[in-house]
Write an enzyme that holds these catalytic residues in place. Structure first.
Site, PDB file in Angstrom:
ATOM      1  N   HIS A   1       0.838  -1.190   0.000  1.00 53.70           N
ATOM      2  CA  HIS A   1       0.000   0.000   0.000  1.00 53.70           C
ATOM      3  C   HIS A   1       0.877   1.246   0.000  1.00 53.70           C
ATOM      4  O   HIS A   1       2.102   1.168   0.159  1.00 53.70           O
ATOM      5  CB  HIS A   1      -0.917  -0.012   1.219  1.00 53.70           C
ATOM      6  CG  HIS A   1      -2.032  -1.008   1.116  1.00 53.70           C
ATOM      7  ND1 HIS A   1      -3.077  -1.063   2.014  1.00 53.70           N
ATOM      8  CD2 HIS A   1      -2.268  -1.992   0.211  1.00 53.70           C
ATOM      9  CE1 HIS A   1      -3.911  -2.031   1.676  1.00 53.70           C
ATOM     10  NE2 HIS A   1      -3.439  -2.616   0.585  1.00 53.70           N
TER      11      HIS A   1
ATOM     12  N   GLU B   1       1.375   3.612   2.143  1.00 49.09           N
ATOM     13  CA  GLU B   1       2.153   3.840   3.352  1.00 49.09           C
ATOM     14  C   GLU B   1       3.390   2.944   3.396  1.00 49.09           C
ATOM     15  O   GLU B   1       4.487   3.397   3.748  1.00 49.09           O
ATOM     16  CB  GLU B   1       1.291   3.586   4.592  1.00 49.09           C
ATOM     17  CG  GLU B   1       0.071   4.485   4.693  1.00 49.09           C
ATOM     18  CD  GLU B   1      -1.180   3.887   4.082  1.00 49.09           C
ATOM     19  OE1 GLU B   1      -2.266   4.113   4.636  1.00 49.09           O
ATOM     20  OE2 GLU B   1      -1.072   3.185   3.047  1.00 49.09           O
TER      21      GLU B   1
ATOM     22  N   CYS C   1      -5.340   1.386   6.552  1.00 49.30           N
ATOM     23  CA  CYS C   1      -6.167   0.210   6.828  1.00 49.30           C
ATOM     24  C   CYS C   1      -5.796  -0.420   8.168  1.00 49.30           C
ATOM     25  O   CYS C   1      -4.660  -0.331   8.635  1.00 49.30           O
ATOM     26  CB  CYS C   1      -6.051  -0.804   5.696  1.00 49.30           C
ATOM     27  SG  CYS C   1      -4.387  -1.468   5.445  1.00 49.30           S
TER      28      CYS C   1
ATOM     29  N   CYS D   1      -1.765  -1.231   7.424  1.00 49.96           N
ATOM     30  CA  CYS D   1      -0.837  -0.104   7.356  1.00 49.96           C
ATOM     31  C   CYS D   1      -0.785   0.656   8.673  1.00 49.96           C
ATOM     32  O   CYS D   1       0.254   1.229   9.034  1.00 49.96           O
ATOM     33  CB  CYS D   1      -1.236   0.837   6.227  1.00 49.96           C
ATOM     34  SG  CYS D   1      -1.041   0.108   4.590  1.00 49.96           S
TER      35      CYS D   1
ATOM     36  N   THR E   1     -26.339   7.318 -34.527  1.00 47.98           N
ATOM     37  CA  THR E   1     -25.132   6.499 -34.401  1.00 47.98           C
ATOM     38  C   THR E   1     -24.797   5.729 -35.661  1.00 47.98           C
ATOM     39  O   THR E   1     -23.704   5.180 -35.785  1.00 47.98           O
ATOM     40  CB  THR E   1     -25.293   5.488 -33.248  1.00 47.98           C
ATOM     41  OG1 THR E   1     -26.384   4.605 -33.556  1.00 47.98           O
ATOM     42  CG2 THR E   1     -25.554   6.196 -31.939  1.00 47.98           C
TER      43      THR E   1
ATOM     44  N   GLU F   1     -20.199   0.426 -23.247  1.00 47.84           N
ATOM     45  CA  GLU F   1     -20.202   0.674 -24.692  1.00 47.84           C
ATOM     46  C   GLU F   1     -21.216  -0.282 -25.300  1.00 47.84           C
ATOM     47  O   GLU F   1     -20.977  -1.483 -25.379  1.00 47.84           O
ATOM     48  CB  GLU F   1     -18.820   0.427 -25.309  1.00 47.84           C
ATOM     49  CG  GLU F   1     -17.794   1.493 -24.983  1.00 47.84           C
ATOM     50  CD  GLU F   1     -16.545   1.371 -25.843  1.00 47.84           C
ATOM     51  OE1 GLU F   1     -16.680   1.219 -27.087  1.00 47.84           O
ATOM     52  OE2 GLU F   1     -15.435   1.438 -25.283  1.00 47.84           O
TER      53      GLU F   1
ATOM     54  N   GLY G   1     -25.253  -0.407 -27.783  1.00 42.97           N
ATOM     55  CA  GLY G   1     -26.110   0.254 -28.749  1.00 42.97           C
ATOM     56  C   GLY G   1     -27.135   1.167 -28.110  1.00 42.97           C
ATOM     57  O   GLY G   1     -27.247   1.263 -26.879  1.00 42.97           O
TER      58      GLY G   1
ATOM     59  N   SER H   1     -31.958   2.308 -22.102  1.00 43.04           N
ATOM     60  CA  SER H   1     -32.422   1.657 -20.867  1.00 43.04           C
ATOM     61  C   SER H   1     -31.647   2.163 -19.657  1.00 43.04           C
ATOM     62  O   SER H   1     -32.213   2.389 -18.587  1.00 43.04           O
ATOM     63  CB  SER H   1     -32.267   0.139 -20.985  1.00 43.04           C
ATOM     64  OG  SER H   1     -33.109  -0.387 -21.990  1.00 43.04           O
TER      65      SER H   1
END
Length: 378
Positions: free
Chosen positions: A68, A70, A93, A102, A179, A309, A311, A317
């Site tokens: 990490h 630290e 943590c 850490c 598109t 990514e 349609g 939706s």
């Protein structure tokens, strides 16, 4: 900069911080950003260790399962951090995961003071690391540049608080919102520069979500391609190899076979389908388990940042259910006509008050195109 140089004191969360403190936390935030392409599913964290007004060690978290921030800063300091002040962008943590806590490392090192930008929203930490160090006699302060620290890790914090990833929806279209032509021809509407920008977003993401409709229509690879990435990104990439995000495929009817190009890249793939056949297939039936359930499952799989990514129907939706936290829209300087395919196919709204609202946070020119970034209103 020496500690004595910071004369302008600021009172934040009841704690008095100097200009020197602020400068050190700014440096820690700068370091944290270096891990943005590789650190998933962990948050980006940076750390600066100071003694007698001088930086003796600094580090950032590069990849899950490795040191990490630290620990890397302690190593850079040669292991001697006794009496030092520590500036870290997220609460150290307190639990054993793939690496030791850490907070314990800082206690063993005998540091004098720890300044954290913010508490960790992870329930496994959330104040425990700060308490552990306070109980050990360390002067612990929290809240310096907290807003900047939070904006660094929107996906991680969003997942910790909601159980779902932060959703970025990519959309590319003509100026009249199309598109593709009515016959389906769509390559390429947006420019090479816009496609290079998309590569950077893919590299930042933990997973890419697409649909069987997109795969059947375009047979894309949907991976991160080093030769198409911005050279400035590659120059600061912290690992020799490019990390490939997980691919999530909404394939309700199981139409996508292994010979499609999405399977040509080595990466984790999870398929949402009504007919599970493999270990990484998730039972999914539109209407019975909707897009929300896909997001919940990806959150369970520790996906912080999701890049969609797909349609116009799927995009519609996502927007219609108000599930896009951010929309990245690339507008090409062209017009495809009223019979072209719409960028977002949604059911018509009866009232303007029902329409999802967004706030434009950025507009810039990308080659010949315009890039518009929109965030969801609160």
């Amino acid at each position: 900069m020496n500690a004595e140089e910071g004369t302008d004191q600021k009172m934040i969360h009841g704690t008095e911080w100097s200009d020197f403190d602020t400068a050190m936390m700014e440096r820690a935030l700068e370091l944290a950003r270096k891990g943005r392409y590789t650190v998933t599913p962990n948050p980006m964290v940076g750390c600066v260790i100071v003694r007698s007004g001088r930086i003796i060690g600094e580090g950032f978290h590069i990849r899950a399962g490795t040191g990490h921030a630290e620990v890397n800063a302690i190593t850079a300091a040669g292991g001697d951090i006794s009496g030092a002040d520590v500036y870290v962008t997220l609460e150290p943590c307190s639990h054993y995961g793939r690496t030791p806590p850490c907070a314990e490392a800082l206690i063993r090192g005998g540091v004098r003071r720890v300044v954290a930008a913010m508490k960790d929203p992870n329930p496994a930490v959330s104040g425990r690391g700060l308490k552990m160090m306070t109980d050990a006699g360390i002067n612990v302060e929290c809240g310096l540049l907290s807003e900047k620290a939070e904006s660094l890790n929107p996906g991680f914090f969003h997942r910790m608080r909601t159980g779902r990833p932060f959703v970025r929806l990519k959309m590319g279209c003509s100026m009249d919102g199309r598109t593709a032509l009515s016959n389906g021809e769509s390559k390429w509407i947006t420019s090479e520069q816009s496609r290079a920008d998309v590569q950077n977003y893919r590299a930042l993401s933990c997973a890419i979500l697409t649909t069987s409709g997109t795969v059947l229509a375009d047979n894309p690879v949907l991976n991160v391609r080093k030769d198409e990435m911005d050279p400035s990104v590659l120059s600061e990439y912290p690992l020799p190899e490019i990390r490939q995000p997980m691919l999530a495929l909404a394939d309700t009817h199981g139409r996508i076979t292994d010979d499609y190009r999405i399977f040509s890249v080595r990466r984790d793939i999870v398929r949402f389908t009504s007919n599970p056949a493999a270990d990484n297939d998730i039972r999914y039936r539109r209407g019975e388990r909707d897009i929300e359930s896909i997001l919940q499952e990806l959150g369970r799989r520790q996906v912080n940042n999701l890049w969609i990514e797909a349609g116009g129907t799927f995009a519609g939706s996502v927007i219609g259910r108000n599930l896009a936290d951010e929309i990245i829209l690339y507008l090409a300087p062209s017009f495809l006509g009223a019979d072209g395919k719409p960028v977002a196919g949604m059911t018509c709204y009866g009232k303007l008050t029902d329409v999802p609202k967004y706030v434009i946070s950025d507009v810039q020119r990308i080659g010949p195109d315009l890039k518009v970034v929109m965030g969801r209103t609160k």
